[in-house]
Design a protein around this motif. Sequence first.
Motif, mmCIF file in Angstrom:
data_model
loop_
_atom_site.group_PDB
_atom_site.id
_atom_site.type_symbol
_atom_site.label_atom_id
_atom_site.label_comp_id
_atom_site.label_asym_id
_atom_site.label_seq_id
_atom_site.Cartn_x
_atom_site.Cartn_y
_atom_site.Cartn_z
ATOM 1 N N UNK A 298 -11.511 -18.210 38.582
ATOM 2 C CA UNK A 298 -11.560 -19.539 37.994
ATOM 3 C C UNK A 298 -10.619 -20.508 38.689
ATOM 4 N N UNK A 299 -9.433 -20.011 39.069
ATOM 5 C CA UNK A 299 -8.465 -20.865 39.755
ATOM 6 C C UNK A 299 -8.988 -21.321 41.099
ATOM 7 N N UNK A 300 -9.651 -20.422 41.824
ATOM 8 C CA UNK A 300 -10.193 -20.770 43.139
ATOM 9 C C UNK A 300 -11.329 -21.773 42.998
ATOM 10 N N UNK A 301 -12.198 -21.578 42.015
ATOM 11 C CA UNK A 301 -13.300 -22.514 41.813
ATOM 12 C C UNK A 301 -12.791 -23.897 41.419
ATOM 13 N N UNK A 302 -11.620 -23.920 40.794
ATOM 14 C CA UNK A 302 -11.051 -25.197 40.350
ATOM 15 C C UNK A 302 -10.229 -25.868 41.450
ATOM 16 N N UNK A 303 -9.409 -25.082 42.161
ATOM 17 C CA UNK A 303 -8.441 -25.668 43.088
ATOM 18 C C UNK A 303 -8.698 -25.352 44.556
ATOM 19 N N UNK A 306 -7.115 -20.137 49.051
ATOM 20 C CA UNK A 306 -6.047 -20.045 50.037
ATOM 21 C C UNK A 306 -4.638 -20.328 49.600
ATOM 22 N N UNK A 307 -4.437 -21.131 48.541
ATOM 23 C CA UNK A 307 -3.093 -21.529 48.162
ATOM 24 C C UNK A 307 -2.528 -20.710 47.013
ATOM 25 N N UNK A 308 -1.304 -21.042 46.618
ATOM 26 C CA UNK A 308 -0.679 -20.404 45.466
ATOM 27 C C UNK A 308 -0.208 -21.467 44.491
ATOM 28 N N UNK A 309 -0.085 -21.074 43.250
ATOM 29 C CA UNK A 309 0.491 -21.921 42.212
ATOM 30 C C UNK A 309 1.953 -21.510 42.038
ATOM 31 N N UNK A 310 2.924 -22.398 42.297
ATOM 32 C CA UNK A 310 4.338 -22.007 42.240
ATOM 33 C C UNK A 310 4.756 -21.407 40.907
ATOM 34 N N UNK A 311 4.257 -21.946 39.810
ATOM 35 C CA UNK A 311 4.638 -21.421 38.498
ATOM 36 C C UNK A 311 4.114 -19.997 38.317
ATOM 37 N N UNK A 312 2.893 -19.764 38.727
ATOM 38 C CA UNK A 312 2.339 -18.415 38.631
ATOM 39 C C UNK A 312 3.084 -17.457 39.562
ATOM 40 N N UNK A 341 -2.727 -24.412 55.998
ATOM 41 C CA UNK A 341 -3.978 -24.501 55.255
ATOM 42 C C UNK A 341 -4.726 -25.788 55.607
ATOM 43 N N UNK A 342 -6.057 -25.754 55.621
ATOM 44 C CA UNK A 342 -6.832 -26.986 55.766
ATOM 45 C C UNK A 342 -6.608 -27.886 54.561
ATOM 46 N N UNK A 343 -7.000 -29.145 54.646
ATOM 47 C CA UNK A 343 -6.898 -30.039 53.486
ATOM 48 C C UNK A 343 -7.628 -29.446 52.288
ATOM 49 N N UNK A 344 -7.180 -29.820 51.104
ATOM 50 C CA UNK A 344 -7.730 -29.252 49.875
ATOM 51 C C UNK A 344 -9.248 -29.383 49.816
ATOM 52 N N UNK A 345 -9.772 -30.521 50.260
ATOM 53 C CA UNK A 345 -11.213 -30.730 50.208
ATOM 54 C C UNK A 345 -12.005 -29.760 51.058
#
Length: 353
Positions: A298-303, A306-312, A341-345
């Motif tokens: 779900x996190x990948x489909x949303x954001x 490739x990246x990480x969430x610092x809080x997680x 990483x490439x741009x978020x888009x």
Amino acid sequence: MQAHSMRPLWFVLLVLLGTVGIARFGIADSRAGAGAPIQVEFSLDGPINAAMAPVVLASTRGLFRAEGLNVNTTVASDTTDAIARVAVGTSQLALADINALIRFRDEAGVPPVKAVFVLFDKAAYAFIARKSRGINTLADMPGKLVGVTDGDLSIRLWPALARLNRLSLKTVKLQQVGPAVREPMLSAGQLDAISGLSYLSAIDLRNRGIPADDITVLRFADYGCAAYGKVLIVNPEFASRKPEAVKAFVRAVIAGLRLTIKAPEQAVDDVVAQMDNGSREVELERLHAVLSDNILTGAVKHSGIGGIDPARFEKSLDQIAEDFKFRHRPTAADIFDDSFLPPAGDRNITQAE
């Protein structure tokens, strides 16, 4: 002096593990008429299987070549070996477990190896059990016998998982077993469950003839484990000298993932062609499991991928710390560098690729 004195500990480990043998696959990528490609030595963290399809396709479909890279892929004995290779520079990049990297980076004097791309948004750690032994949920684990192999990373998160789910560690008996006998012992009823990776042991057990409806896969991520899983890691000196090559490598792997999602059957054909006696049916099942459970979360489909969430990430460090005493607790920036990483888009990815 301290760095020099500690270096042999992990350097000797590399030598001992690395001399077992090297397996290569894929083609020698080159780019005619566009100048000399950049040479990259890349290590997988274990034998090739469908979980590695995005990287395999980056090689077999010429995606590395299209990015101006000449990539030689070798197979390390395990994730510790893969990390050690990158640390000493015999491999510039590798696929490895981020939780093993976190522990490695806490050793004195080791190079500042970092992750640059997260492939598995959720770690595949799990208990794989038999329903016929009375295990359907994690709450059924007390009183059961679990087979654990030496070096298994999943069991290192068990203390945190037990606390989160209000289970007593003392009520679950852990038995050290060899990797070659882990699944056979569970099949024979000598164990109630085993710890490991969901996409390996669970699939292999079904391939051994155990009915699918008798297998319970208790994924740690479903019970509160915050850990990320497989990541791309890079040698710090190479990252400094060739940042564009690292970015190009990440782009190629993302392109390989898109092809994998779009046509998993064809992706598995590429993977099985690189295996010794690989089963297309088994690897296709493995790939579907990895995509749904570990990559397309779900996190990948949303954001995006490739990246990480610092809080997680901080939460995952808290969970690691229940079994591991940090010398110096790292920050997210100590372990993960998002500058490649490439741009978020360009990292948006869905099941409907």
